[in-house]
Every structure is written in structure tokens, then in C-alpha cells.
Motif scaffolding. Structure first.
Motif, mmCIF file in Angstrom:
data_model
loop_
_atom_site.group_PDB
_atom_site.id
_atom_site.type_symbol
_atom_site.label_atom_id
_atom_site.label_comp_id
_atom_site.label_asym_id
_atom_site.label_seq_id
_atom_site.Cartn_x
_atom_site.Cartn_y
_atom_site.Cartn_z
ATOM 1 N N ARG A 21 49.181 51.326 -4.151
ATOM 2 C CA ARG A 21 47.877 50.693 -3.982
ATOM 3 C C ARG A 21 47.777 50.134 -2.567
ATOM 4 N NH1 ARG A 21 47.746 48.037 -9.538
ATOM 5 N NH2 ARG A 21 46.184 49.194 -10.718
ATOM 6 N N ILE A 22 46.539 50.107 -2.053
ATOM 7 C CA ILE A 22 46.243 49.360 -0.836
ATOM 8 C C ILE A 22 45.687 48.015 -1.282
ATOM 9 C CG2 ILE A 22 44.855 49.214 1.251
ATOM 10 C CD1 ILE A 22 44.854 52.247 1.372
ATOM 11 N N ILE A 23 46.316 46.947 -0.844
ATOM 12 C CA ILE A 23 45.934 45.592 -1.224
ATOM 13 C C ILE A 23 45.263 44.919 -0.035
ATOM 14 C CG2 ILE A 23 46.739 43.445 -2.275
ATOM 15 C CD1 ILE A 23 47.454 45.906 -3.919
ATOM 16 N N THR A 24 44.046 44.417 -0.228
ATOM 17 C CA THR A 24 43.371 43.648 0.810
ATOM 18 C C THR A 24 43.604 42.171 0.538
ATOM 19 O OG1 THR A 24 41.666 45.342 1.060
ATOM 20 C CG2 THR A 24 41.177 43.162 1.954
ATOM 21 N N LEU A 25 44.177 41.483 1.518
ATOM 22 C CA LEU A 25 44.601 40.098 1.368
ATOM 23 C C LEU A 25 43.903 39.211 2.395
ATOM 24 C CD1 LEU A 25 48.351 41.107 1.483
ATOM 25 C CD2 LEU A 25 47.300 40.209 -0.598
ATOM 26 N N LEU A 26 43.610 37.986 1.980
ATOM 27 C CA LEU A 26 43.219 36.956 2.940
ATOM 28 C C LEU A 26 44.401 36.008 3.046
ATOM 29 C CD1 LEU A 26 41.218 35.649 4.838
ATOM 30 C CD2 LEU A 26 40.267 34.382 2.901
ATOM 31 N N THR A 27 45.089 36.052 4.178
ATOM 32 C CA THR A 27 46.313 35.292 4.346
ATOM 33 C C THR A 27 46.040 33.954 5.036
ATOM 34 O OG1 THR A 27 46.906 36.146 6.538
ATOM 35 C CG2 THR A 27 47.556 37.471 4.632
#
Length: 246
Positions: A21-27
Motif C-alpha cells: 500500500r501507499i500510505i499518505t501521512l501527515l507527520t
């Protein structure tokens, strides 16, 4: 590959190949990051369930040329299951992560305020405010107004958004940026109740005690104005707002 550690909220996921999976994160420290999580769609994956939307995680990432890679992940707070158990909370959460994804447009640029707002809003959805529980739509409206303000689109509910004339004023224009005086008022401006503008002002600053005894009609009107303001100033609007119960 060089690695780094950070905390993040999972915004969304996309399938990649047969098992990844490609995971989009707000870090917290690195802004928005897209990372590949290898093998997480396999039944025996050790951390697939930890990388679902709404999850607050602590993770180690390896840098790549275009996408980064998830090496390790630990759960800080798993909000997904609790939000899914309550439809109004789930739809509000969907609108929150979509907002964060759109407002933090450029990857790898620090967005600490947006990260903190999102983490705090998800926690309030699940646990309630410092002054007790509030409707999910009200929590969402507060998040939307504050996140838009951080992004540079702060609405005004007192002085005229066009000329700055001191309020109170009786008209509201999403396009202009808030309340407007009778000289600056464009056609088709809304004319909300004074209590609605008071509620919006409280939500913008997070004054939860001031929102404790609000009539349903006032809350609905405030939600409508918030949605109109956000959709006007955000490119293509928010698709998930149509699902929110108001």
C-alpha cells in the motif's frame, strides 16, 4: 537508505501491486509524506492494521527517490474503530483528514500546526472536549475554521472582512471572508442570527464552554456557513462534507 523516526496521522491509503500500500501521512516534523508499506495487505502482516486511516502512529521511515518506505510502526492511538462505530463521528473524521490532505499540499514541508490540530480534533471526536461532549458536526466545524485560519484563510466574525469597519455586522459572505458591513455587502450574502456568529467565533478560538447551550437551529446555520466558507476557499471543495450529518 537513510532512515528517520516521526509521529504521524494516516490520511489515506492506496493499493500498490498485490500486497503493498501507499500510505499518505501527515507527520509531526516532516509535513506530508507518502510512503510504501510492503506486504501490509497480506493476512500475516505484522503492522497492516496499524496503518489504517485515522491512526495516530509512531513510525520509522526510510527515504527513497520518490516515495519513502515504512520500516517500523507502533500505534499511539487507534481512532479508526471507535470512529467507525458512530456514523456522524466517522464522516466528520473523513472530512478532517481530507481537509488536512488538501491544505498541506507540498510534501516534506513541516506543517506542525496542521498536525497538532488534526491530532487534537480526532481525540475530541472520540473523547469529548475539555467541557464535555459536543456533536461531531460542531467539532468538525471548529477544526475546519481553525485549520483554514492556519492555512491563511482566517474568517472574521466581528469586523468587516472587506473594509475592516468595526462590527457587529449582520451579513456574511464566504467569498469576501466573513461578515461584511452594509456598504461592502455583495448580493446574495447570508444574514445569520447573532447567536450563530457568536458560535462561529467561539469555534474559531476553541472556546468550548461558550458552545454548551446552543440551539439546534443555530448549530445548523453555523455548520452551513462553515461549509460554504471552506468550499469557496478550498480548490474543488471537500467531497466528504456532503456525507456529514448537520
Amino acid at each position: 537508505m537513510p532512515t528517520y523516526r516521526d509521529q504521524a496521522v494516516v490520511l489515506r491509503t492506496h493499493k500498490l501491486g498485490e500486497a503493498d500500500r501507499i500510505i499518505t501521512l501527515l507527520t509531526r516534523a516532516h509535513g506530508k509524506v507518502r510512503a510504501v508499506a510492503r506486504g501490509v495487505r497480506r493476512t500475516g502482516s505484522k503492522f497492516g492494521a496499524r496503518l489504517e486511516p485515522f491512526s495516530h502512529v509512531d513510525l520509522q521511515l526510510a527515504t527513497g527517490r520518490s516515495l519513502h518506505y515504512v520500516d517500523q510502526v507502533e500505534t499511539v492511538q487507534a481512532y479508526g474503530a471507535r470512529l467507525a462505530a458512530d456514523y456522524p463521528s466517522w464522516t466528520a473524521g473523513e472530512a478532517m483528514v481530507e481537509t488536512a490532505d488538501k491544505l498541506v499540499g507540498e510534501e516534506h514541508q513541516p506543517a506542525l500546526q496542521q498536525y497538532r490540530l488534526l491530532v487534537g480534533a480526532l481525540a475530541v471526536l472520540v473523547r469529548g472536549t475539555s467541557d464535555g461532549p459536543r456533536p461531531a458536526a460542531m467539532v468538525l466545524d471548529s477544526y475546519l475554521l481553525r485549520s483554514m485560519a492556519v492555512a491563511g484563510y482566517a474568517p472574521t466574525f466581528t469586523d468587516c472582512a472587506s473594509c475592516g469597519a468595526p462590527g457587529p455586522h449582520t451579513a456574511f459572505s464566504p467569498a469576501v471572508g466573513g461578515v461584511v458591513c452594509r456598504f461592502c455587502r455583495p448580493p446574495a450574502s447570508a444574514h445569520p442570527q447573532p447567536a450563530t456568529l457568536d458560535l462561529l467565533s467561539a469555534l474559531l478560538v476553541g472556546d468550548w464552554p461558550a458552545t454548551s447551550a446552543v440551539e439546534a437551529t443555530v448549530q445548523r446555520e453555523a455548520s452551513g456557513l462553515t461549509a460554504a466558507f471552506v468550499n469557496w476557499h478550498m480548490e474543488r471543495g471537500l467531497r466528504s462534507l456532503s456525507l456529514v450529518e448537520r
